[in-house]
Design a protein around this motif. Structure first.
Motif, short mmCIF file in Angstrom:
data_model
loop_
_atom_site.label_atom_id
_atom_site.label_comp_id
_atom_site.label_asym_id
_atom_site.label_seq_id
_atom_site.Cartn_x
_atom_site.Cartn_y
_atom_site.Cartn_z
N TYR A 18 0.85 -1.19 0.00
CA TYR A 18 0.00 0.00 0.00
C TYR A 18 0.88 1.25 0.00
CZ TYR A 18 -3.31 3.50 1.82
OH TYR A 18 -4.09 4.61 2.00
N ALA A 19 0.69 2.11 -0.99
CA ALA A 19 1.46 3.36 -1.07
C ALA A 19 0.71 4.32 -1.98
CB ALA A 19 2.86 3.11 -1.60
N LEU A 20 0.22 5.41 -1.42
CA LEU A 20 -0.48 6.42 -2.21
C LEU A 20 0.43 7.63 -2.41
CD1 LEU A 20 -4.03 6.52 -0.54
CD2 LEU A 20 -3.15 4.97 -2.30
N ASP A 21 0.49 8.11 -3.65
CA ASP A 21 1.20 9.36 -3.87
C ASP A 21 0.25 10.52 -3.50
OD1 ASP A 21 -0.47 9.95 -6.06
OD2 ASP A 21 0.99 9.27 -7.53
N ALA A 22 0.70 11.73 -3.67
CA ALA A 22 -0.07 12.89 -3.22
C ALA A 22 -1.42 12.99 -3.93
CB ALA A 22 0.74 14.17 -3.42
N ASP A 23 -1.44 12.76 -5.25
CA ASP A 23 -2.69 12.85 -6.00
C ASP A 23 -3.66 11.74 -5.59
OD1 ASP A 23 -1.83 15.08 -7.37
OD2 ASP A 23 -1.09 13.93 -9.09
N GLU A 24 -3.13 10.54 -5.41
CA GLU A 24 -3.97 9.41 -5.02
C GLU A 24 -4.56 9.63 -3.63
OE1 GLU A 24 -1.09 6.55 -7.70
OE2 GLU A 24 -0.94 6.51 -5.51
N LEU A 25 -3.73 10.12 -2.72
CA LEU A 25 -4.19 10.39 -1.37
C LEU A 25 -5.31 11.43 -1.39
CD1 LEU A 25 -3.95 10.13 1.71
CD2 LEU A 25 -2.15 11.88 1.63
N ALA A 26 -5.11 12.51 -2.14
CA ALA A 26 -6.12 13.56 -2.21
C ALA A 26 -7.43 13.03 -2.79
CB ALA A 26 -5.60 14.73 -3.04
N PHE A 27 -7.32 12.19 -3.82
CA PHE A 27 -8.52 11.63 -4.46
C PHE A 27 -9.30 10.77 -3.47
CE2 PHE A 27 -10.51 8.11 -6.85
CZ PHE A 27 -11.41 8.83 -7.62
N PHE A 28 -8.60 9.87 -2.78
CA PHE A 28 -9.30 8.97 -1.86
C PHE A 28 -9.81 9.71 -0.63
CE2 PHE A 28 -7.84 5.62 -4.54
CZ PHE A 28 -8.75 4.60 -4.33
N CYS A 59 -4.21 -7.35 -9.37
CA CYS A 59 -4.46 -5.91 -9.25
C CYS A 59 -5.06 -5.56 -7.89
CB CYS A 59 -5.35 -5.42 -10.38
SG CYS A 59 -6.94 -6.25 -10.49
N ILE A 60 -5.81 -6.47 -7.31
CA ILE A 60 -6.35 -6.23 -5.97
C ILE A 60 -5.24 -6.38 -4.94
CG2 ILE A 60 -7.95 -7.07 -4.21
CD1 ILE A 60 -9.87 -7.78 -6.47
N ARG A 61 -4.45 -7.43 -5.07
CA ARG A 61 -3.37 -7.66 -4.11
C ARG A 61 -2.38 -6.50 -4.08
NH1 ARG A 61 1.85 -9.85 -4.11
NH2 ARG A 61 2.39 -10.78 -2.07
N ARG A 62 -2.08 -5.93 -5.24
CA ARG A 62 -1.07 -4.87 -5.34
C ARG A 62 -1.65 -3.46 -5.19
NH1 ARG A 62 1.60 -5.22 -10.78
NH2 ARG A 62 2.94 -3.61 -9.87
N PHE A 63 -2.90 -3.36 -4.81
CA PHE A 63 -3.55 -2.05 -4.60
C PHE A 63 -3.54 -1.21 -5.88
CE2 PHE A 63 -2.08 -3.23 -0.33
CZ PHE A 63 -3.23 -3.02 0.43
N LEU A 64 -3.60 -1.85 -7.03
CA LEU A 64 -3.58 -1.08 -8.27
C LEU A 64 -4.86 -0.28 -8.45
CD1 LEU A 64 -1.84 -3.53 -10.78
CD2 LEU A 64 -0.83 -1.80 -9.26
N PHE A 65 -5.90 -0.63 -7.71
CA PHE A 65 -7.14 0.14 -7.77
C PHE A 65 -7.00 1.51 -7.12
CE2 PHE A 65 -7.18 -2.61 -4.04
CZ PHE A 65 -7.55 -1.75 -3.01
N THR A 66 -5.88 1.79 -6.49
CA THR A 66 -5.65 3.12 -5.91
C THR A 66 -4.83 4.03 -6.81
OG1 THR A 66 -3.60 2.48 -4.76
CG2 THR A 66 -5.69 2.09 -3.58
N LYS A 67 -4.45 3.58 -7.99
CA LYS A 67 -3.39 4.25 -8.76
C LYS A 67 -3.86 5.27 -9.80
CE LYS A 67 -0.43 2.42 -6.31
NZ LYS A 67 0.17 3.31 -5.30
N LEU A 68 -5.14 5.58 -9.85
CA LEU A 68 -5.64 6.60 -10.79
C LEU A 68 -5.17 6.32 -12.21
CD1 LEU A 68 -5.15 9.89 -8.70
CD2 LEU A 68 -7.02 8.22 -8.61
N LYS A 69 -5.16 5.03 -12.56
CA LYS A 69 -4.57 4.60 -13.83
C LYS A 69 -5.17 5.33 -15.03
CE LYS A 69 -3.63 0.27 -14.47
NZ LYS A 69 -3.79 -1.18 -14.65
N ILE A 70 -6.49 5.44 -15.07
CA ILE A 70 -7.13 5.99 -16.25
C ILE A 70 -6.63 7.38 -16.58
CG2 ILE A 70 -9.14 6.86 -14.98
CD1 ILE A 70 -10.84 6.17 -17.43
N SER A 71 -6.46 8.22 -15.55
CA SER A 71 -6.09 9.62 -15.79
C SER A 71 -4.64 9.78 -16.18
CB SER A 71 -6.39 10.46 -14.54
OG SER A 71 -5.63 10.00 -13.44
N ARG A 72 -3.85 8.71 -16.06
CA ARG A 72 -2.44 8.78 -16.42
C ARG A 72 -2.15 8.14 -17.77
NH1 ARG A 72 -0.75 7.71 -10.07
NH2 ARG A 72 -1.07 9.87 -9.45
N LEU A 73 -3.19 7.74 -18.46
CA LEU A 73 -3.02 7.20 -19.81
C LEU A 73 -3.05 8.35 -20.82
CD1 LEU A 73 -5.37 4.07 -19.57
CD2 LEU A 73 -2.86 4.09 -19.58
#
Length: 294
Positions: A18-28, A59-73
């Motif tokens: 589990y590790a959220l960057d600043a944008d991910e933290l703000a979003f959640f 993707c669930i195990r690695r917390f990839l659902f926290t990574k705002l993937k769509i907005s970084r494509l």
């Protein structure tokens, strides 16, 4: 949408991933209303543990659902810009899991009443409401449970082209029980961490299914990311199963000529290497891609 018999090793959960960057933290923090970082982590981990019991997706195990993937494509801003061209544009997040990507695009301006999510497992959508502390009333995006390969979910047909218009849609999106009524209507389809679950023939079949949903309106797009290779073929065995991966060139060739008529779309695909924090030394490739109607 994925045969669980193909993946037999269930790795234990590891909260250190589990590790959220600043944008991910703000979003959640904004989405959940939980400002305390430790409380937020406990909340996210608790939902992750429940969801991992449904199926042990990486993707669930690695917390990839926290990574705002769509907005970084790369195509994301182009997708959002379609709202200026088509104010009533429809968006679909296929294989949506918790619905984190659909919530991100809604937060960035996509009208929630024109947003649809779909997954094989309705439990993930339910856990999405728990994760984001929402209800179907407070986040009223449509959810359609279904298997994208199942003809009762998406009826097989050719893609729509410029001179062909779908019949009027008389039902509210939230009343739909399959994706078939949306054929030829969707302006944006997002599909990430999805195609690489299947073999080569199944990836082509899935692409053809999704292509039937895309509007023929110029600029309408399907985009996403998934595992790839520099040359088409199989990755080394991953968690007891092999994984078929396209190269950027073969992925573009699949869409332009095999799925759509040659020249009807523009396909882009970029390959980049990523680090696996849970597997030191393993550096898989991802394809980020977009298919856009001309």
């Amino acid at each position: 949408m994925f045969d669980s018999s193909r993946e037999s090793i269930k790795l234990p959960l590891d909260p250190t991933l589990y590790a959220l960057d600043a944008d991910e933290l703000a979003f959640f923090q904004d989405q959940t209303g939980i400002s305390d970082e430790q409380e937020l982590k406990q909340h996210i981990v608790a939902v992750q543990e429940k969801a991992y019991e449904v199926f042990n997706y990486t993707c669930i195990r690695r917390f990839l659902f926290t990574k705002l993937k769509i907005s970084r494509l790369p195509p994301y801003r182009e997708a959002l810009a379609l709202l200026k061209r088509y104010p009533n544009a429809l968006f679909l997040d296929i294989a949506c899991c918790f619905g984190n990507d659909i919530r991100k695009i809604v937060a960035d301006g996509w009208p929630v009443e024109n947003a649809i999510a779909s997954d094989l497992q309705p439990a993930y959508w339910k856990y999405g409401h728990e994760l984001f502390r929402s209800t179907p009333e407070t986040f009223p995006a449509a959810f359609i449970q279904g298997d994208a390969f199942d003809t009762t979910t998406i009826s097989p047909r050719e893609p729509f082209y410029a001179l062909e218009e779908p019949a009027p849609l008389d039902l509210p999106l939230k009343s739909l029980t399959s994706l078939t009524p949306l054929q030829g209507r969707l302006n944006v389809i997002h599909a990430s961490s999805f195609f690489h679950l299947f073999d080569e023939a199944e990836q082509l079949r899935l692409a053809r299914q999704l292509a039937t949903l895309l509007s023929p309106a110029p600029g309408s797009m399907i985009f996403g990311s998934h595992k790839g290779r520099e040359e088409k073929g199989f990755r080394d065995a991953v968690r007891s199963r092999s994984m078929f991966c396209h190269s950027p060139e073969t992925w573009k060739e699949l869409w332009d000529g095999q799925v759509f008529k040659k020249g009807a779309i523009k396909a882009k695909a970029i390959l980049h290497q990523i680090e696996r924090e849970d597997a030191p030394g393993e550096k898989p490739f991802l394809i980020s891609w977009a298919v856009t109607r001309l």
